[in-house]
Design an enzyme around this catalytic site. Structure first.
Site, mmCIF file in Angstrom:
data_model
loop_
_atom_site.group_PDB
_atom_site.id
_atom_site.type_symbol
_atom_site.label_atom_id
_atom_site.label_comp_id
_atom_site.label_asym_id
_atom_site.label_seq_id
_atom_site.Cartn_x
_atom_site.Cartn_y
_atom_site.Cartn_z
ATOM 1 N N CYS A 250 0.817 -1.225 0.000
ATOM 2 C CA CYS A 250 0.000 0.000 0.000
ATOM 3 C C CYS A 250 0.851 1.277 0.000
ATOM 4 O O CYS A 250 1.417 1.615 -1.024
ATOM 5 C CB CYS A 250 -0.989 -0.047 1.160
ATOM 6 S SG CYS A 250 -2.426 0.991 0.898
ATOM 7 N N ARG B 239 -12.954 6.317 -0.693
ATOM 8 C CA ARG B 239 -11.734 5.530 -0.596
ATOM 9 C C ARG B 239 -11.999 4.116 -1.128
ATOM 10 O O ARG B 239 -13.159 3.677 -1.219
ATOM 11 C CB ARG B 239 -11.274 5.449 0.868
ATOM 12 C CG ARG B 239 -10.797 6.774 1.422
ATOM 13 C CD ARG B 239 -10.398 6.656 2.877
ATOM 14 N NE ARG B 239 -9.229 5.792 3.064
ATOM 15 C CZ ARG B 239 -7.957 6.208 2.906
ATOM 16 N NH1 ARG B 239 -7.718 7.445 2.505
ATOM 17 N NH2 ARG B 239 -6.935 5.382 3.128
ATOM 18 N N HIS C 275 -3.564 -5.547 2.590
ATOM 19 C CA HIS C 275 -3.168 -5.593 4.005
ATOM 20 C C HIS C 275 -3.702 -6.886 4.613
ATOM 21 O O HIS C 275 -4.334 -7.690 3.928
ATOM 22 C CB HIS C 275 -3.839 -4.434 4.767
ATOM 23 C CG HIS C 275 -3.352 -3.079 4.413
ATOM 24 N ND1 HIS C 275 -2.116 -2.589 4.766
ATOM 25 C CD2 HIS C 275 -3.973 -2.087 3.735
ATOM 26 C CE1 HIS C 275 -1.991 -1.337 4.344
ATOM 27 N NE2 HIS C 275 -3.108 -1.004 3.709
#
Ligand code: GLN
Length: 260
Positions: A99, A136, A198
């Site tokens: 990320c 997002r 993640h």
């Protein structure tokens, strides 16, 4: 094949306190455990801003996720290390960049406030945040990597766009991936792996973890050393299956969620 007890791997985690969003340091822990189970010794070294470290000391370099704020704090230091990290990648050094780390291993990342953070150009890609008013990319992700699923969780505002010729890591099945539009997830250059996943990503994806370990062993000890005896991955595979189910049952279409 050299005896496993003769083998060791030195792992570096860049900015472990600043770039550790969603427990990305768990990737180093997963590496340690999977190596230990095979009698492979490991060292794990945290590399902070200003630390005296060279990738030549390492077999695996890990960098995790973080807010724009943390990216701003580390990016100048990372810039200072860019040439030697690029040389390490050219020399088949193994990298997992997650990320924020993935974004800074590209050419640049434009943050939510429009500030440009120069990257180190490992990946031929640019990342840009469309601004705080734009939704997002958040949720569970399933992607297809070399015919197998990899699963994880994503939460990023920035969108990554791969330049022509830059190989993606995987194809999005469900979730946003690099930008919610081109169906691509992550990037790969030689043994450098970039991803938005993640989780941490490695505990739930033992096949990906073992590939990184194998590549690092091959680079250090030669081709045969990369052969890994299988482990009892029951728990990891159950976690993988649960993450897969969570992502696919939540997705809005058979091909998974796309950025609206
Ligand atoms: N701050 C970056 C973004 O919002 C990276 C976030 C992260 O590492 N999860 O895109």
């Amino acid at each position: 094949m050299s005896n496993s007890h003769d083998r060791r791997l030195d792992i570096a985690v860049l900015y472990p306190d600043l770039l550790n969003l969603y427990g990305d340091r768990g990737n180093a822990r997963a590496m340690e455990r999977r190596c230990a189970a095979r009698g492979i010794d490991t060292t794990v070294t945290g590399v902070d801003i200003g630390d005296d470290w060279s990738p030549e000391q390492s077999d695996l370099v890990l960098i995790g996720g973080g807010q724009d704020r943390e990216q701003r704090r580390v990016h100048a230091d990372l810039q200072g290390r860019s040439a030697e990290i690029r040389d390490y990648v050219t020399d088949d050094g193994v990298v997992l960049a997650v990320c924020a780390g993935f974004q800074l291993f590209g050419h640049r990342y434009r943050g939510w406030d429009g500030e440009i953070m120069e990257g180190i150009g490992v990946f031929d890609a640019v990342a840009t945040h469309p601004g705080p008013q734009i939704r997002r990319c958040v949720g569970n992700v399933v992607a297809l990597w070399e015919g197998e699923t990899i699963v994880g969780f994503e939460n990023h505002g920035g969108r990554t766009y791969l330049n022509n010729g830059q190989q993606a890591l995987a194809d999005v099945v469900s979730g946003f991936g690099n930008n919610g539009g081109d169906g691509l997830e992550g990037a790969r250059v030689k043994n450098a792996f970039g991803t938005y996943l993640h989780g941490a990503v490695l505990p739930k994806n033992p096949h990906l973890a073992d590939r990184l370990i194998s590549l690092a062993l091959e680079r250090r000890y030669g081709l045969e050393a990369g052969e890994l005896e299988p482990l009892d991955d029951g728990a990891a595979l159950r976690a993988h299956a649960e993450a897969l189910h969570a992502a696919l049952s939540a997705s809005e279409s058979p091909l998974g969620r796309r950025f609206a």
